[in-house]
Design a protein around this motif. Structure first.
Motif, PDB file in Angstrom:
ATOM      1  N   ILE A  15      13.885  -9.313   6.434  1.00 24.58           N
ATOM      2  CA  ILE A  15      13.086 -10.198   7.187  1.00 24.58           C
ATOM      3  C   ILE A  15      13.204 -11.527   6.669  1.00 24.58           C
ATOM      4  O   ILE A  15      12.251 -11.636   5.569  1.00 24.58           O
ATOM      5  CB  ILE A  15      11.190  -9.529   6.735  1.00 24.58           C
ATOM      6  CG1 ILE A  15      10.948  -7.940   7.054  1.00 24.58           C
ATOM      7  CG2 ILE A  15      10.865 -10.344   7.666  1.00 24.58           C
ATOM      8  CD1 ILE A  15      10.279  -7.501   6.574  1.00 24.58           C
TER       9      ILE A  15
ATOM     10  N   SER B 174      11.456 -14.143   7.522  1.00 23.60           N
ATOM     11  CA  SER B 174      10.600 -15.300   7.244  1.00 23.60           C
ATOM     12  C   SER B 174       9.986 -14.676   5.603  1.00 23.60           C
ATOM     13  O   SER B 174       9.466 -15.472   5.373  1.00 23.60           O
ATOM     14  CB  SER B 174       8.991 -14.980   8.369  1.00 23.60           C
ATOM     15  OG  SER B 174       9.039 -13.442   8.021  1.00 23.60           O
ATOM     16  N   ARG B 175      10.101 -14.263   5.344  1.00 21.75           N
ATOM     17  CA  ARG B 175       9.636 -13.727   4.008  1.00 21.75           C
ATOM     18  C   ARG B 175      10.437 -14.752   2.912  1.00 21.75           C
ATOM     19  O   ARG B 175       9.758 -14.973   2.300  1.00 21.75           O
ATOM     20  CB  ARG B 175       9.931 -12.042   3.475  1.00 21.75           C
ATOM     21  CG  ARG B 175       8.605 -10.803   4.374  1.00 21.75           C
ATOM     22  CD  ARG B 175       8.845  -9.569   3.550  1.00 21.75           C
ATOM     23  NE  ARG B 175       8.404  -8.377   4.197  1.00 21.75           N
ATOM     24  CZ  ARG B 175       7.825  -7.257   4.142  1.00 21.75           C
ATOM     25  NH1 ARG B 175       8.215  -6.960   3.166  1.00 21.75           N
ATOM     26  NH2 ARG B 175       6.929  -6.791   4.961  1.00 21.75           N
TER      27      ARG B 175
ATOM     28  N   ALA C 170      11.003   2.089   5.712  1.00 20.34           N
ATOM     29  CA  ALA C 170      10.566   1.018   5.389  1.00 20.34           C
ATOM     30  C   ALA C 170       9.213   0.849   6.349  1.00 20.34           C
ATOM     31  O   ALA C 170       9.137   1.227   7.411  1.00 20.34           O
ATOM     32  CB  ALA C 170      11.769  -0.446   6.297  1.00 20.34           C
ATOM     33  N   MET C 171       8.051   0.562   6.120  1.00 13.97           N
ATOM     34  CA  MET C 171       6.387   0.075   5.884  1.00 13.97           C
ATOM     35  C   MET C 171       6.582  -0.983   6.803  1.00 13.97           C
ATOM     36  O   MET C 171       6.626  -2.002   5.561  1.00 13.97           O
ATOM     37  CB  MET C 171       5.816   0.451   5.230  1.00 13.97           C
ATOM     38  CG  MET C 171       5.966   2.698   5.397  1.00 13.97           C
ATOM     39  SD  MET C 171       7.109   3.150   4.516  1.00 13.97           S
ATOM     40  CE  MET C 171       6.899   4.953   5.206  1.00 13.97           C
ATOM     41  N   VAL C 172       6.488  -1.633   7.898  1.00 10.71           N
ATOM     42  CA  VAL C 172       6.489  -2.920   7.982  1.00 10.71           C
ATOM     43  C   VAL C 172       5.350  -3.074   9.710  1.00 10.71           C
ATOM     44  O   VAL C 172       5.627  -2.467  10.235  1.00 10.71           O
ATOM     45  CB  VAL C 172       8.174  -3.247   8.265  1.00 10.71           C
ATOM     46  CG1 VAL C 172       7.362  -5.111   9.169  1.00 10.71           C
ATOM     47  CG2 VAL C 172       8.497  -3.498   7.373  1.00 10.71           C
ATOM     48  N   GLU C 173       4.425  -4.021   8.888  1.00 12.77           N
ATOM     49  CA  GLU C 173       3.551  -3.351  10.317  1.00 12.77           C
ATOM     50  C   GLU C 173       2.499  -4.993  10.615  1.00 12.77           C
ATOM     51  O   GLU C 173       1.335  -4.923  11.551  1.00 12.77           O
ATOM     52  CB  GLU C 173       2.579  -3.080   9.761  1.00 12.77           C
ATOM     53  CG  GLU C 173       1.527  -3.043   8.791  1.00 12.77           C
ATOM     54  CD  GLU C 173       0.205  -2.096   8.115  1.00 12.77           C
ATOM     55  OE1 GLU C 173       0.541  -0.882   8.094  1.00 12.77           O
ATOM     56  OE2 GLU C 173      -1.200  -2.764   7.864  1.00 12.77           O
ATOM     57  N   ILE C 174       2.950  -6.082  10.028  1.00  7.61           N
ATOM     58  CA  ILE C 174       2.233  -7.145  10.376  1.00  7.61           C
ATOM     59  C   ILE C 174       2.895  -7.913  11.610  1.00  7.61           C
ATOM     60  O   ILE C 174       4.025  -7.622  11.319  1.00  7.61           O
ATOM     61  CB  ILE C 174       2.252  -8.448   8.902  1.00  7.61           C
ATOM     62  CG1 ILE C 174       2.914  -9.124   8.544  1.00  7.61           C
ATOM     63  CG2 ILE C 174       1.032  -7.906   8.127  1.00  7.61           C
ATOM     64  CD1 ILE C 174       3.261  -9.770   7.833  1.00  7.61           C
TER      65      ILE C 174
ATOM     66  N   VAL D 264      14.796  -2.034   3.150  1.00 11.95           N
ATOM     67  CA  VAL D 264      14.176  -2.739   1.996  1.00 11.95           C
ATOM     68  C   VAL D 264      15.239  -1.767   0.993  1.00 11.95           C
ATOM     69  O   VAL D 264      14.601  -2.576  -0.410  1.00 11.95           O
ATOM     70  CB  VAL D 264      12.360  -2.242   1.521  1.00 11.95           C
ATOM     71  CG1 VAL D 264      11.054  -2.839   2.687  1.00 11.95           C
ATOM     72  CG2 VAL D 264      12.129  -0.667   1.912  1.00 11.95           C
TER      73      VAL D 264
ATOM     74  N   GLY E 232       5.515  -6.181  -0.753  1.00 14.83           N
ATOM     75  CA  GLY E 232       6.263  -5.174   0.142  1.00 14.83           C
ATOM     76  C   GLY E 232       5.591  -5.145   1.969  1.00 14.83           C
ATOM     77  O   GLY E 232       5.877  -4.811   2.298  1.00 14.83           O
ATOM     78  N   THR E 233       4.220  -4.856   1.820  1.00 19.16           N
ATOM     79  CA  THR E 233       3.846  -4.996   3.154  1.00 19.16           C
ATOM     80  C   THR E 233       2.920  -6.666   3.945  1.00 19.16           C
ATOM     81  O   THR E 233       2.907  -5.882   5.111  1.00 19.16           O
ATOM     82  CB  THR E 233       2.979  -3.600   2.699  1.00 19.16           C
ATOM     83  OG1 THR E 233       1.694  -3.553   2.128  1.00 19.16           O
ATOM     84  CG2 THR E 233       3.345  -2.408   3.023  1.00 19.16           C
TER      85      THR E 233
ATOM     86  N   TYR F 166       0.636  -1.186  -0.154  1.00 16.87           N
ATOM     87  CA  TYR F 166      -0.027  -0.011  -0.147  1.00 16.87           C
ATOM     88  C   TYR F 166       1.174   1.434  -0.126  1.00 16.87           C
ATOM     89  O   TYR F 166       0.745   2.395   0.043  1.00 16.87           O
ATOM     90  CB  TYR F 166      -1.019   0.156   1.076  1.00 16.87           C
ATOM     91  CG  TYR F 166      -0.172   0.344   2.897  1.00 16.87           C
ATOM     92  CD1 TYR F 166      -0.184   0.848   3.597  1.00 16.87           C
ATOM     93  CD2 TYR F 166      -0.174  -1.036   2.766  1.00 16.87           C
ATOM     94  CE1 TYR F 166       0.148   1.431   3.811  1.00 16.87           C
ATOM     95  CE2 TYR F 166       0.899  -0.996   4.585  1.00 16.87           C
ATOM     96  CZ  TYR F 166       0.633   0.436   5.178  1.00 16.87           C
ATOM     97  OH  TYR F 166       1.360   0.357   6.396  1.00 16.87           O
ATOM     98  N   VAL F 167       2.308   1.138   0.362  1.00 17.11           N
ATOM     99  CA  VAL F 167       3.158   1.736   0.131  1.00 17.11           C
ATOM    100  C   VAL F 167       3.133   2.901  -1.727  1.00 17.11           C
ATOM    101  O   VAL F 167       2.609   4.177  -1.168  1.00 17.11           O
ATOM    102  CB  VAL F 167       4.459   1.899   0.301  1.00 17.11           C
ATOM    103  CG1 VAL F 167       5.410   3.652   1.072  1.00 17.11           C
ATOM    104  CG2 VAL F 167       4.181   1.278   1.611  1.00 17.11           C
TER     105      VAL F 167
ATOM    106  N   GLU G 160       5.811 -10.011  12.455  1.00 14.66           N
ATOM    107  CA  GLU G 160       7.812  -8.461  11.443  1.00 14.66           C
ATOM    108  C   GLU G 160       7.301  -7.996  12.480  1.00 14.66           C
ATOM    109  O   GLU G 160       8.848  -7.579  11.770  1.00 14.66           O
ATOM    110  CB  GLU G 160       6.994  -8.816   9.591  1.00 14.66           C
ATOM    111  CG  GLU G 160       6.944  -9.887   8.627  1.00 14.66           C
ATOM    112  CD  GLU G 160       7.415  -8.267   7.163  1.00 14.66           C
ATOM    113  OE1 GLU G 160       6.969 -10.084   6.968  1.00 14.66           O
ATOM    114  OE2 GLU G 160       6.175  -8.133   7.098  1.00 14.66           O
TER     115      GLU G 160
END
Lengths: 269, 269, 269
Positions: free
Chosen positions: B100, B102-103, C43-47, B139, B66-67, B25-26, C50
């Motif tokens: 990250i 896990s990604r 960096a946008m990380v929010e779940i 990122v 990305g998100t 959503y970025v 993570e």
């Protein structure tokens, strides 16, 4: 009608109505910026625990089903119910109903159960909601326009609402009256969000023009079309979608009574 | 290859392929606008109940992690499975696999289980997927490039896919052939979404060039690099990231065969 | 302080701190672009799975509660806890606490339980958090400013934090010192995200200035105000919100020591 559109825009600029928007995350920033440029005060609030309370303090509600992510499917129902109850104008943008059948059911359910002031879609979307065949490519309409006016009139009459079908010629109907607007530019189809922004402007206009939502809808259509034309006119004939998009935000702010009265092309069917 | 890139772009403009994007959503708005400018028809559809049906009507699928918000983690799997089944091209953008862990597992799982046409990452991301050490900052890649070609070739061969590693020099490999592209501008690293937009363009190109995904990937890399160069060239030497970003959208629309043939710098290793 | 602001900006440009942002989806693209232009790495990380791991590798955390969609309400708590534990600076942007009472509770809970370096709100929001009456319209402040300095000082002292109240005159206080900044332009209120972008810049500044968060906050306020002034100055007196917004991204990148020292208007109360 052009004079009345001027008055509606003037009212938006003076009253700065709070427009509660529940919209897709693709063009949400564009909707916020176009609303600010138009003179309104946008706020995007959509989580279930917040949504009803916020609708209650807003002057209108803009619902756009472009992505329906997260809690939107539920919160839209809550917001629409509260707005109906409090006589707050509601504008629905039925993005994707042509390509995704379950969305059509979702929107028809909203139309049946709540007071929806304005439905603003592209022609393909409007035809599908009216129960007609339509040509769509994903979220875009590639319909040729046959039967367009009837689709708008039928849908508007059936749900006692105002229908806007955007296209090369925009159609606006409340089931009885039909207005046609011939402003705009093909550049609007080269940027994402032009339809969403039109819906957002309709919500701002409906917030200050609660007596006649056709007038509110026509104002939004004229504002978008004329701002688009003016923005396109600044490009010296070049097709520059990025620059056009920025100038569109400039022009919605600058839109003058003179331009509306001199260049607005609205006719009644 | 430059002539073939021209042909692919021409095909996108003629066929206006529907690109189904599940993305962050970025930069989602940027992806939608660049796809429109390139001639494609973007649609972002990601909720579980809608995603498989939509993939089935699309000409390609763009997956960007990305998100990964909301239902994306599940809906991406559904969309990838459906696309694999229907031989619809799939492009994956493995954002953040460097930072990250896990990604990386998530993306490797996609590569193992589905037919992925193109993996487009920055060099750090590609190295991590290839099982190598890499330098990343969040990122972004800050890798020095040692072993870059081997990483691309190895990853492509292992999963029978085409790998694009973006950087100062872009590398494209299908495991056997390796193409190097030396277009682009450092301004692309001063705006968010340049990597995402490249991935989106690759999906549009793959939608019309299903025989050779290396060709599709190279077309996207050339289109982005050359549009970036042309946009940067309009800034009179100044570093203006905001203005550059807007002109990039202009130039992707205007990109001509002449510019591709005269300025494209693609070489084979 | 102006010289120190120059030094902080220099540090951001050299160190390119990784700013972990959990923010609203309306202005997230603007926040990413302004951070890149400022020299930081967003960096946008929010779940949930993570978020804690990512906070641990970031140099600062930016929390903006503008939409709170998806898992954000939970992941913000996890990120704030981890940042507190690891002494990573945290900036909170309490969007909407004026209009939505539950948000005020949410933010006050963050202020009570974690080490929050900077709270950046508009004046209405700051007053609400300080327990005072305030005038808001949705997510915008329409407060007249009476008692503004006291609100900032009180809130900062109570939670041992630095408070920024943005407005025509920006106020910055750590509970003892109070700095006033008279830069900026009314154009900033015609675009969405100017407040969010200021908060994001404060997080970037706090990442490199951990000794004195008032200094970090003042740097962000000066950078935003002066970039806005310079961008507005390029419009030849016209009010063009779209063009202004793009030039703001240009100017944050170009902001020079000379402009800060010559045009910065910071005074101590």
């Amino acid at each position: 009608m052009l004079k009345e559109a001027c008055r509606v825009i003037q009212q938006v600029r003076e009253k700065k109505p709070l427009v509660h928007a529940i919209t897709n995350y693709v063009t949400v920033n564009d909707c916020a910026n176009i609303l600010l440029g138009f003179g309104a005060s946008p706020a995007m609030v959509e989580i279930i625990e917040e949504v009803e309370g916020f609708t209650a303090i807003a002057q209108s509600l803009y619902i756009n089903i472009g992505t329906l992510a997260g809690e939107q499917k539920s919160s839209i129902l809550l917001a629409a119910a509260r707005a109906s109850e409090l006589h707050i104008p509601v504008v629905i943008d039925p993005v994707g109903v042509g390509a995704i059948p379950s969305r059509a059911d979702y929107v028809l359910n909203l139309l049946k159960n709540y007071n929806i002031s304005i439905v603003k879609g592209n022609l393909g979307e409007i035809k599908v909601l009216a129960g007609l065949d339509a040509s769509v490519r994903g979220v875009d309409s590639i319909d040729d326009g046959a039967g367009a006016v009837d689709a708008c009139r039928t849908l508007a009459e059936k749900y006692n609402t105002v229908v806007v079908a955007s296209g090369v010629q925009d159609i606006i109907s409340d089931g009885k009256r039909v207005a046609l607007v011939d402003n705009g530019t093909s550049l609007l189809s080269l940027i994402t969000g032009s339809g969403c922004m039109l819906g957002a402007l309709a919500a701002a206009a409906a917030a200050v023009e609660k007596e006649d939502f056709l007038k509110a809808a026509a104002t939004a259509v004229l504002a978008m079309g004329l701002s688009g034309e003016t923005a396109a006119g600044l490009l010296s004939g070049e097709v520059l979608p990025g620059t056009f998009r920025i100038k569109l935000f400039d022009q919605i702010y600058s839109l003058s009574e003179q331009v509306i009265l001199e260049k607005g092309k609205l006719s009644w069917l």
